[in-house]
Write a protein that holds these residues in place. Structure first.
Motif, PDB file in Angstrom:
ATOM      1  N   VAL A  41      11.144  36.234  58.873  1.00  0.00           N
ATOM      2  CA  VAL A  41      11.505  36.252  60.295  1.00  0.00           C
ATOM      3  C   VAL A  41      12.424  37.434  60.591  1.00  0.00           C
ATOM      4  CG1 VAL A  41      12.834  35.037  62.071  1.00  0.00           C
ATOM      5  CG2 VAL A  41      11.207  33.779  60.654  1.00  0.00           C
ATOM      6  N   GLN A  42      13.412  37.624  59.732  1.00  0.00           N
ATOM      7  CA  GLN A  42      14.386  38.698  59.960  1.00  0.00           C
ATOM      8  C   GLN A  42      13.734  40.071  59.889  1.00  0.00           C
ATOM      9  OE1 GLN A  42      17.167  37.613  56.882  1.00  0.00           O
ATOM     10  NE2 GLN A  42      18.527  36.588  58.321  1.00  0.00           N
ATOM     11  N   LEU A  43      12.896  40.274  58.865  1.00  0.00           N
ATOM     12  CA  LEU A  43      12.290  41.594  58.691  1.00  0.00           C
ATOM     13  C   LEU A  43      11.291  41.891  59.805  1.00  0.00           C
ATOM     14  CD1 LEU A  43      11.723  41.638  54.826  1.00  0.00           C
ATOM     15  CD2 LEU A  43      13.378  42.969  56.129  1.00  0.00           C
ATOM     16  N   GLU A  48      16.000  46.253  62.354  1.00  0.00           N
ATOM     17  CA  GLU A  48      16.955  47.330  62.620  1.00  0.00           C
ATOM     18  C   GLU A  48      18.385  46.817  62.788  1.00  0.00           C
ATOM     19  OE1 GLU A  48      14.457  46.333  64.448  1.00  0.00           O
ATOM     20  OE2 GLU A  48      15.543  45.424  66.131  1.00  0.00           O
ATOM     21  N   GLN A  49      18.562  45.527  63.034  1.00  0.00           N
ATOM     22  CA  GLN A  49      19.916  45.010  63.267  1.00  0.00           C
ATOM     23  C   GLN A  49      20.769  45.023  62.004  1.00  0.00           C
ATOM     24  OE1 GLN A  49      19.892  41.174  65.150  1.00  0.00           O
ATOM     25  NE2 GLN A  49      18.696  41.896  66.904  1.00  0.00           N
ATOM     26  N   ALA A  50      20.169  44.727  60.882  1.00  0.00           N
ATOM     27  CA  ALA A  50      20.944  44.664  59.638  1.00  0.00           C
ATOM     28  C   ALA A  50      20.003  44.846  58.456  1.00  0.00           C
ATOM     29  CB  ALA A  50      21.677  43.332  59.538  1.00  0.00           C
ATOM     30  N   ILE A 101      32.518  39.384  51.775  1.00  0.00           N
ATOM     31  CA  ILE A 101      33.871  38.978  52.188  1.00  0.00           C
ATOM     32  C   ILE A 101      34.770  40.211  52.296  1.00  0.00           C
ATOM     33  CG2 ILE A 101      35.954  37.774  51.397  1.00  0.00           C
ATOM     34  CD1 ILE A 101      34.024  35.602  50.271  1.00  0.00           C
ATOM     35  N   LEU A 102      34.608  41.164  51.339  1.00  0.00           N
ATOM     36  CA  LEU A 102      35.448  42.371  51.352  1.00  0.00           C
ATOM     37  C   LEU A 102      35.038  43.327  52.469  1.00  0.00           C
ATOM     38  CD1 LEU A 102      35.791  43.140  47.527  1.00  0.00           C
ATOM     39  CD2 LEU A 102      37.465  42.077  49.055  1.00  0.00           C
ATOM     40  N   TYR A 103      33.737  43.466  52.683  1.00  0.00           N
ATOM     41  CA  TYR A 103      33.236  44.421  53.683  1.00  0.00           C
ATOM     42  C   TYR A 103      32.299  43.730  54.672  1.00  0.00           C
ATOM     43  CZ  TYR A 103      34.769  47.446  49.890  1.00  0.00           C
ATOM     44  OH  TYR A 103      35.499  48.039  48.901  1.00  0.00           O
ATOM     45  N   PRO A 104      32.830  42.832  55.488  1.00  0.00           N
ATOM     46  CA  PRO A 104      31.964  42.077  56.394  1.00  0.00           C
ATOM     47  C   PRO A 104      31.142  42.985  57.309  1.00  0.00           C
ATOM     48  CG  PRO A 104      34.297  41.747  56.924  1.00  0.00           C
ATOM     49  CD  PRO A 104      34.241  42.479  55.623  1.00  0.00           C
ATOM     50  N   GLU A 105      31.659  44.215  57.591  1.00  0.00           N
ATOM     51  CA  GLU A 105      30.925  45.087  58.527  1.00  0.00           C
ATOM     52  C   GLU A 105      29.597  45.571  57.919  1.00  0.00           C
ATOM     53  OE1 GLU A 105      33.833  45.656  57.213  1.00  0.00           O
ATOM     54  OE2 GLU A 105      33.745  47.530  56.073  1.00  0.00           O
ATOM     55  N   ALA A 106      29.510  45.548  56.566  1.00  0.00           N
ATOM     56  CA  ALA A 106      28.253  45.955  55.928  1.00  0.00           C
ATOM     57  C   ALA A 106      27.200  44.843  56.025  1.00  0.00           C
ATOM     58  CB  ALA A 106      28.485  46.319  54.462  1.00  0.00           C
ATOM     59  N   ARG A 109      24.744  40.488  59.594  1.00  0.00           N
ATOM     60  CA  ARG A 109      23.957  39.254  59.685  1.00  0.00           C
ATOM     61  C   ARG A 109      23.979  38.574  58.322  1.00  0.00           C
ATOM     62  NH1 ARG A 109      24.435  40.777  64.047  1.00  0.00           N
ATOM     63  NH2 ARG A 109      22.920  40.877  65.753  1.00  0.00           N
ATOM     64  N   ALA A 110      23.957  37.264  58.355  1.00  0.00           N
ATOM     65  CA  ALA A 110      24.094  36.505  57.109  1.00  0.00           C
ATOM     66  C   ALA A 110      22.845  36.581  56.246  1.00  0.00           C
ATOM     67  CB  ALA A 110      24.406  35.058  57.432  1.00  0.00           C
TER      68      ALA A 110
END
Lengths: 144, 120
Positions: A41-43, A48-50, A101-106, A109-110
């Motif tokens: 679903v995500q792909l 492009e979102q994550a 946890i260290l780099y949430p910006e990377a 999306r979960a």
């Protein structure tokens, strides 16, 4: 105890799909389904979102599928494949869990492995450990 | 989706989960009543997915359509697969396999309740 009879001395392969192993295969199967469906679903709808997170979801899905099939087959060759898949799975969940946890910006999306699989009750973290323990418990008695 | 039906699924799946764990603790394979109960949970789950599919066909659009469809398919295939898997080798672990599948149906139905929100 109704232990599944393990073949006596001289037997080479103890079944990974017997006894408690059936539960392990069932849980792996559910995660194979969940991770693969989620990644598809995500792909397909929002790659492009994550891209990183979604590709990791797909990787997780593939690893769960391989682990499910190889544990369910339980032959000597499939045990080896299962071991490789589960080791990658363990490395994946620990590294993605830590990085998310260290780099949430990377990881905007979960993925299945974000925060050590918190979205799935931490089962993704426990599963590879149980998987390795099970492969050890069912290891060949008499390796050639 | 009908919310009330979702709560029925959740209650039945919860009962099936506990039942599976109880027979496992008692060191027994699932009995006939237990397997019929799992089949009953499946029937209600299928009804739920069919109703949801009809509502989707009639034009209802949840926020995450693809995910919702995935969940609606997922909840109906788990128990049949677990049923088969639990019956190939019948022992205490068969009950745990059924419990795991029922728990997954429960969790996915809870998630569906959240997903089933009309798109803006």
């Amino acid at each position: 105890m109704t232990r599944v009879p393990i073949e006596p001395m001289g037997s080479t392969v103890r079944k990974t799909d017997s006894g408690a192993g059936r539960v392990l295969v069932a849980v792996y199967g559910i995660f194979a389904l969940a991770a693969t469906a989620r990644a598809s679903v995500q792909l397909l709808t929002k790659f492009e979102q994550a891209p990183l997170a979604y590709l990791l979801s797909a990787l997780a899905g593939v690893i769960y599928i391989v682990a499910t099939i190889t544990l369910a087959r339980g032959t000597r060759a499939s045990r080896r494949l299962a071991l490789i898949a589960i080791i990658i799975e363990l490395i994946g969940v620990v590294s993605v869990g830590t990085l998310s946890i260290l780099y949430p910006e990377a990881f905007p999306r979960a993925t299945v492995w974000s925060s050590y699989g918190i979205g799935y009750g931490f089962v993704p973290l426990v599963l590879p450990i149980v998987g390795l323990a099970w492969l050890w418990r069912t290891r060949p008695v008499n390796p050639q | 989706m009908i919310d009330a039906l979702a709560y029925v699924v959740i209650a039945l799946a919860g009962a099936a989960t506990i039942w599976g764990l109880v027979t496992a603790v008692a060191n027994k394979p699932p009995g006939k009543a237990q397997l019929l109960f799992a089949a009953g949970v499946e029937v209600v789950t299928v009804a739920q997915s069919i109703i949801a599919a009809a509502k989707l066909a009639a034009g209802f659009r949840p926020v995450e359509l693809a995910t919702t469809i995935g969940y609606l398919i997922g909840i109906v295939i788990l128990i049949p697969i677990a049923w088969f898997w639990a019956n190939v080798e019948r022992n205490r672990f068969s009950g745990i396999v059924l419990a795991v599948a029922a728990l997954a149906v429960l969790a996915m139905t809870l998630r569906l309740l959240v997903l089933w929100t009309p798109a803006g």
